[in-house]
Scaffold this active site. Structure first.
Site, PDB file in Angstrom:
ATOM      1  N   GLY A 105     -37.239 -56.989  54.711  1.00 37.78           N
ATOM      2  CA  GLY A 105     -37.911 -56.636  55.982  1.00 37.78           C
ATOM      3  C   GLY A 105     -37.691 -55.155  56.250  1.00 37.78           C
ATOM      4  O   GLY A 105     -37.253 -54.747  57.315  1.00 37.78           O
TER       5      GLY A 105
ATOM      6  N   THR B 143     -40.524 -51.691  58.882  1.00 31.19           N
ATOM      7  CA  THR B 143     -40.732 -51.320  60.291  1.00 31.19           C
ATOM      8  C   THR B 143     -39.475 -51.689  61.079  1.00 31.19           C
ATOM      9  O   THR B 143     -38.571 -52.357  60.554  1.00 31.19           O
ATOM     10  CB  THR B 143     -41.936 -52.091  60.914  1.00 31.19           C
ATOM     11  OG1 THR B 143     -41.711 -53.489  60.748  1.00 31.19           O
ATOM     12  CG2 THR B 143     -43.258 -51.719  60.275  1.00 31.19           C
TER      13      THR B 143
ATOM     14  N   TYR C  44     -36.166 -52.612  62.978  1.00 34.89           N
ATOM     15  CA  TYR C  44     -34.734 -52.530  62.650  1.00 34.89           C
ATOM     16  C   TYR C  44     -34.469 -52.456  61.142  1.00 34.89           C
ATOM     17  O   TYR C  44     -33.493 -51.844  60.714  1.00 34.89           O
ATOM     18  CB  TYR C  44     -33.999 -53.729  63.259  1.00 34.89           C
ATOM     19  CG  TYR C  44     -33.642 -53.513  64.715  1.00 34.89           C
ATOM     20  CD1 TYR C  44     -32.931 -52.377  65.110  1.00 34.89           C
ATOM     21  CD2 TYR C  44     -34.001 -54.428  65.691  1.00 34.89           C
ATOM     22  CE1 TYR C  44     -32.605 -52.167  66.439  1.00 34.89           C
ATOM     23  CE2 TYR C  44     -33.669 -54.222  67.030  1.00 34.89           C
ATOM     24  CZ  TYR C  44     -32.964 -53.084  67.392  1.00 34.89           C
ATOM     25  OH  TYR C  44     -32.634 -52.870  68.705  1.00 34.89           O
TER      26      TYR C  44
ATOM     27  N   ALA D  97     -41.390 -62.630  51.275  1.00 32.43           N
ATOM     28  CA  ALA D  97     -39.954 -62.700  50.963  1.00 32.43           C
ATOM     29  C   ALA D  97     -39.422 -64.131  50.978  1.00 32.43           C
ATOM     30  O   ALA D  97     -38.350 -64.407  50.444  1.00 32.43           O
ATOM     31  CB  ALA D  97     -39.169 -61.864  51.976  1.00 32.43           C
TER      32      ALA D  97
ATOM     33  N   LEU E  67     -36.007 -59.904  58.603  1.00 32.40           N
ATOM     34  CA  LEU E  67     -37.379 -60.419  58.653  1.00 32.40           C
ATOM     35  C   LEU E  67     -37.713 -60.880  60.062  1.00 32.40           C
ATOM     36  O   LEU E  67     -36.869 -61.431  60.755  1.00 32.40           O
ATOM     37  CB  LEU E  67     -37.529 -61.636  57.728  1.00 32.40           C
ATOM     38  CG  LEU E  67     -37.506 -61.424  56.231  1.00 32.40           C
ATOM     39  CD1 LEU E  67     -37.841 -62.745  55.532  1.00 32.40           C
ATOM     40  CD2 LEU E  67     -38.493 -60.354  55.802  1.00 32.40           C
ATOM     41  N   ALA E  68     -38.943 -60.639  60.477  1.00 33.44           N
ATOM     42  CA  ALA E  68     -39.465 -61.248  61.699  1.00 33.44           C
ATOM     43  C   ALA E  68     -40.848 -61.739  61.328  1.00 33.44           C
ATOM     44  O   ALA E  68     -41.722 -60.945  60.982  1.00 33.44           O
ATOM     45  CB  ALA E  68     -39.538 -60.227  62.824  1.00 33.44           C
TER      46      ALA E  68
ATOM     47  N   TYR F  28     -30.901 -61.347  68.787  1.00 30.84           N
ATOM     48  CA  TYR F  28     -30.898 -60.857  70.167  1.00 30.84           C
ATOM     49  C   TYR F  28     -30.348 -61.972  71.043  1.00 30.84           C
ATOM     50  O   TYR F  28     -30.666 -63.147  70.823  1.00 30.84           O
ATOM     51  CB  TYR F  28     -32.328 -60.488  70.600  1.00 30.84           C
ATOM     52  CG  TYR F  28     -32.389 -60.009  72.023  1.00 30.84           C
ATOM     53  CD1 TYR F  28     -31.814 -58.789  72.375  1.00 30.84           C
ATOM     54  CD2 TYR F  28     -32.982 -60.767  73.024  1.00 30.84           C
ATOM     55  CE1 TYR F  28     -31.837 -58.351  73.688  1.00 30.84           C
ATOM     56  CE2 TYR F  28     -33.015 -60.332  74.336  1.00 30.84           C
ATOM     57  CZ  TYR F  28     -32.435 -59.124  74.664  1.00 30.84           C
ATOM     58  OH  TYR F  28     -32.453 -58.691  75.961  1.00 30.84           O
TER      59      TYR F  28
ATOM     60  N   TYR G 169     -35.968 -66.578  75.592  1.00 30.75           N
ATOM     61  CA  TYR G 169     -35.385 -66.144  74.322  1.00 30.75           C
ATOM     62  C   TYR G 169     -34.081 -66.896  74.023  1.00 30.75           C
ATOM     63  O   TYR G 169     -34.058 -67.834  73.242  1.00 30.75           O
ATOM     64  CB  TYR G 169     -35.180 -64.614  74.309  1.00 30.75           C
ATOM     65  CG  TYR G 169     -35.074 -64.080  72.900  1.00 30.75           C
ATOM     66  CD1 TYR G 169     -36.111 -63.371  72.302  1.00 30.75           C
ATOM     67  CD2 TYR G 169     -33.934 -64.336  72.125  1.00 30.75           C
ATOM     68  CE1 TYR G 169     -36.025 -62.938  70.991  1.00 30.75           C
ATOM     69  CE2 TYR G 169     -33.836 -63.894  70.811  1.00 30.75           C
ATOM     70  CZ  TYR G 169     -34.883 -63.200  70.256  1.00 30.75           C
ATOM     71  OH  TYR G 169     -34.789 -62.781  68.957  1.00 30.75           O
TER      72      TYR G 169
ATOM     73  N   LYS H  77     -31.980 -68.546  66.181  1.00 27.31           N
ATOM     74  CA  LYS H  77     -30.970 -67.500  65.991  1.00 27.31           C
ATOM     75  C   LYS H  77     -29.560 -68.098  65.965  1.00 27.31           C
ATOM     76  O   LYS H  77     -28.685 -67.566  65.295  1.00 27.31           O
ATOM     77  CB  LYS H  77     -31.101 -66.434  67.083  1.00 27.31           C
ATOM     78  CG  LYS H  77     -32.408 -65.641  67.001  1.00 27.31           C
ATOM     79  CD  LYS H  77     -32.468 -64.808  65.737  1.00 27.31           C
ATOM     80  CE  LYS H  77     -33.613 -63.833  65.725  1.00 27.31           C
ATOM     81  NZ  LYS H  77     -33.652 -63.025  64.496  1.00 27.31           N
TER      82      LYS H  77
HETATM   83  P1  NAD Z   1     -40.585 -55.887  62.856  1.00 31.70           P
HETATM   84  O1  NAD Z   1     -41.808 -56.694  63.092  1.00 31.70           O
HETATM   85  O2  NAD Z   1     -40.632 -54.444  63.188  1.00 31.70           O
HETATM   86  O3  NAD Z   1     -40.121 -55.999  61.308  1.00 31.70           O
HETATM   87  C1  NAD Z   1     -40.306 -57.141  60.541  1.00 31.70           C
HETATM   88  C2  NAD Z   1     -40.171 -56.823  59.063  1.00 31.70           C
HETATM   89  O4  NAD Z   1     -40.279 -58.051  58.327  1.00 31.70           O
HETATM   90  C3  NAD Z   1     -41.261 -55.897  58.510  1.00 31.70           C
HETATM   91  O5  NAD Z   1     -40.684 -55.061  57.525  1.00 31.70           O
HETATM   92  C4  NAD Z   1     -42.240 -56.865  57.825  1.00 31.70           C
HETATM   93  O6  NAD Z   1     -43.005 -56.310  56.766  1.00 31.70           O
HETATM   94  C5  NAD Z   1     -41.261 -57.880  57.301  1.00 31.70           C
HETATM   95  N1  NAD Z   1     -41.847 -59.200  57.030  1.00 31.70           N
HETATM   96  C6  NAD Z   1     -42.392 -60.067  57.915  1.00 31.70           C
HETATM   97  N2  NAD Z   1     -42.768 -61.208  57.279  1.00 31.70           N
HETATM   98  C7  NAD Z   1     -42.440 -61.048  55.974  1.00 31.70           C
HETATM   99  C8  NAD Z   1     -42.555 -61.848  54.825  1.00 31.70           C
HETATM  100  N3  NAD Z   1     -43.071 -63.089  54.867  1.00 31.70           N
HETATM  101  N4  NAD Z   1     -42.123 -61.347  53.644  1.00 31.70           N
HETATM  102  C9  NAD Z   1     -41.603 -60.092  53.557  1.00 31.70           C
HETATM  103  N5  NAD Z   1     -41.448 -59.288  54.626  1.00 31.70           N
HETATM  104  C10 NAD Z   1     -41.864 -59.764  55.823  1.00 31.70           C
HETATM  105  O7  NAD Z   1     -39.440 -56.637  63.653  1.00 31.70           O
HETATM  106  P2  NAD Z   1     -38.010 -56.220  64.254  1.00 31.70           P
HETATM  107  O8  NAD Z   1     -38.109 -56.302  65.737  1.00 31.70           O
HETATM  108  O9  NAD Z   1     -37.465 -55.019  63.589  1.00 31.70           O
HETATM  109  O10 NAD Z   1     -37.163 -57.501  63.814  1.00 31.70           O
HETATM  110  C11 NAD Z   1     -36.239 -57.515  62.745  1.00 31.70           C
HETATM  111  C12 NAD Z   1     -35.095 -58.437  63.105  1.00 31.70           C
HETATM  112  O11 NAD Z   1     -34.396 -57.899  64.246  1.00 31.70           O
HETATM  113  C13 NAD Z   1     -35.559 -59.846  63.530  1.00 31.70           C
HETATM  114  O12 NAD Z   1     -34.655 -60.799  63.040  1.00 31.70           O
HETATM  115  C14 NAD Z   1     -35.477 -59.779  65.046  1.00 31.70           C
HETATM  116  O13 NAD Z   1     -35.299 -61.048  65.648  1.00 31.70           O
HETATM  117  C15 NAD Z   1     -34.244 -58.906  65.222  1.00 31.70           C
HETATM  118  N6  NAD Z   1     -34.087 -58.284  66.559  1.00 31.70           N
HETATM  119  C16 NAD Z   1     -35.129 -57.644  67.178  1.00 31.70           C
HETATM  120  C17 NAD Z   1     -34.944 -57.107  68.460  1.00 31.70           C
HETATM  121  C18 NAD Z   1     -36.056 -56.391  69.189  1.00 31.70           C
HETATM  122  O14 NAD Z   1     -35.950 -56.210  70.412  1.00 31.70           O
HETATM  123  N7  NAD Z   1     -37.078 -55.948  68.510  1.00 31.70           N
HETATM  124  C19 NAD Z   1     -33.683 -57.203  69.092  1.00 31.70           C
HETATM  125  C20 NAD Z   1     -32.634 -57.814  68.411  1.00 31.70           C
HETATM  126  C21 NAD Z   1     -32.851 -58.365  67.149  1.00 31.70           C
END
Ligand code: NAD
Length: 396
Positions: A48, A51, A53, A112, A139-140, A225, A235, A244
């Site tokens: 992931g 983009t 995190y 993935a 991954l998200a 989160y 959430y 989670k």
């Molecule tokens: P994002 O959408 O920016 O990133 C998701 C990434 O996963 C991307 O690189 C995308 O290409 C990849 N991806 C998605 N489906 C895929 C697949 N099937 N195969 C391969 N790659 C795949 O999301 P984010 O907000 O950075 O989230 C990343 C993690 O951080 C998640 O687990 C999310 O729950 C966690 N998180 C997010 C926040 C927030 O506020 N954004 C807060 C805390 C935790």
């Protein structure tokens, strides 16, 4: 073509190649300005990586620690008539910067969750890196096909037990209205855990271990989160929160797996901020706009890259990590300060369509949303004719 943002609901359907490159460069510059990170890993796999995190994790490892990286993402390539996705351009920009810095960077584009992409990634890791000392699982995704059964599971963003009604900002129309989200069924809860829980993280670590690709002392981290009262109903105590929670179970199981290499697995709790994924969660855009307002006033505001810098220096690579009693690394400590939450809770009932831009930092939220797709970056000429094609960053 001239590339202007095409926003539909909570998604922007195009991206600007130079804008995305500028966004990546800003994050690289931030990490470089902090100086080298002591004890940082040298060979890193980011699942992931393109983009949010995951991208910030890759940038921190590469430009804070000089790491060679392999990344996996699911992104859309450009054609000569249509732009690629932001993650495609981000990955191209990351590769170019890594190459210039003399770092190895290789990336795979595909699902993935599938056995094929895992096998391709392992082969690439073996070829480009050798043994890995950090695996980031970021991954998200709204859906996952289980590689064993072939069944496609879809996640839902719903409360558990009873329905929930709350104030919601429609980011298309800027109208604020109550929305009611009906509670999830048992099936929907189970499917969300299947998609966003820890099973796939375990499969990755298992595959890497079987292939003898985990270095001694290897660390692995997955992101979550937790939030507080305002977001719990949608959430923390909802379907996504259940998924989670499963990461905690997986972390314990992976820790067992890693004893032979003296490694460690942790869930890391990160703060709420705008990414392509969080903008899709009801309530979140308004909540994050208030977080931005209050934390900017307090001087504690952070984006993905600031959070990741702290995860490396205050969590993963320090002798005194900030762990909670579930063995989770806590980087959400500033967002969850009681005085910060109290200010957000006091503002929440007062927000109206009329005062949205005064009481909340919706402007900051929306600017950051557009920046995710490469729009609004300083030094980029958005009126210029732009070629959507860039050098392909992913393995063919
Ligand atoms: P994002 O959408 O920016 O990133 C998701 C990434 O996963 C991307 O690189 C995308 O290409 C990849 N991806 C998605 N489906 C895929 C697949 N099937 N195969 C391969 N790659 C795949 O999301 P984010 O907000 O950075 O989230 C990343 C993690 O951080 C998640 O687990 C999310 O729950 C966690 N998180 C997010 C926040 C927030 O506020 N954004 C807060 C805390 C935790």
């Amino acid at each position: 073509m001239i590339i202007k943002p095409k926003v539909r609901g909570f998604i922007c359907t195009n991206a600007h190649p130079q804008g995305c490159a500028a966004h990546v460069q800003e994050q690289i510059d931030f990490i470089k300005s902090k100086g080298p990170i002591a004890g940082s890993p040298k060979n890193v796999l980011v699942i992931g990586c393109s983009t949010g995190y995951g991208l910030a994790s890759r940038i921190t490892a590469a430009f804070g620690g000089g790491a060679n990286t392999v990344g996996v993402a699911f992104e859309k390539p450009p054609t000569d008539r249509k732009t690629g996705s932001a993650g495609y351009y981000n990955t191209a920009a990351f590769h170019a910067a890594a190459e210039q810095a003399g770092l190895v960077a290789a990336s795979i584009n595909g699902d993935a969750f599938s056995d094929e992409i895992k096998a391709q990634t392992l082969a690439l890791v073996k070829e480009k890196l050798g043994k890995i000392d950090l695996v980031v699982y970021s991954l998200a995704s709204p859906r996952r096909t289980d590689p064993k059964t072939g069944v496609m599971h879809s996640s839902v963003l719903k409360p558990i037990g009873e329905g929930y009604t709350a104030k919601n900002l429609n980011t298309d129309t800027l109208k604020i209205a109550d929305i009611t989200v009906e509670p999830a069924s048992e099936d929907e809860i189970a499917n969300t855990v299947k998609v966003m829980g820890g099973e796939d993280w375990e499969l990755w670590i298992d595959a890497l271990k079987q292939a003898d690709l985990l270095a001694d002392g290897c660390r692995t981290v997955a992101y979550t989160y937790l939030g507080d009262k305002l977001t719990w109903p949608i959430y923390g105590h909802a379907t996504i929160g259940k998924a989670k929670e499963d990461l905690d179970r997986a972390a314990a199981a992976i820790n067992g797996q890693l004893t032979s290499v003296k490694g460690a697995a942790n869930v890391s709790v990160l703060k709420a901020l705008v990414t392509q994924s969080s903008s899709a969660i009801p309530i979140m855009p308004l909540y994050i706009s208030l977080v931005y307002k209050v934390m900017k006033e307090e001087g504690t505001h952070e984006g993905c890259i600031e959070q990741l810098y702290r995860l490396f220096t205050e969590g993963l690579y320090t002798s005194k990590p900030r762990l909670d009693d579930h063995n989770r690394l806590r980087m959400d400590n500033l967002e969850l300060r009681p005085e910060t939450q109290a200010k957000i809770e006091a503002l929440w009932p007062k927000v109206t369509e009329e005062n949205l831009f005064e009481i909340t930092d919706y402007k900051g939220y929306n600017d950051d949303f557009l920046r995710l797709f490469g729009f609004g970056l300083a030094g980029v000429d958005y009126e210029a004719e732009t070629d959507p094609l860039v050098a392909a960053p992913f393995q063919e």
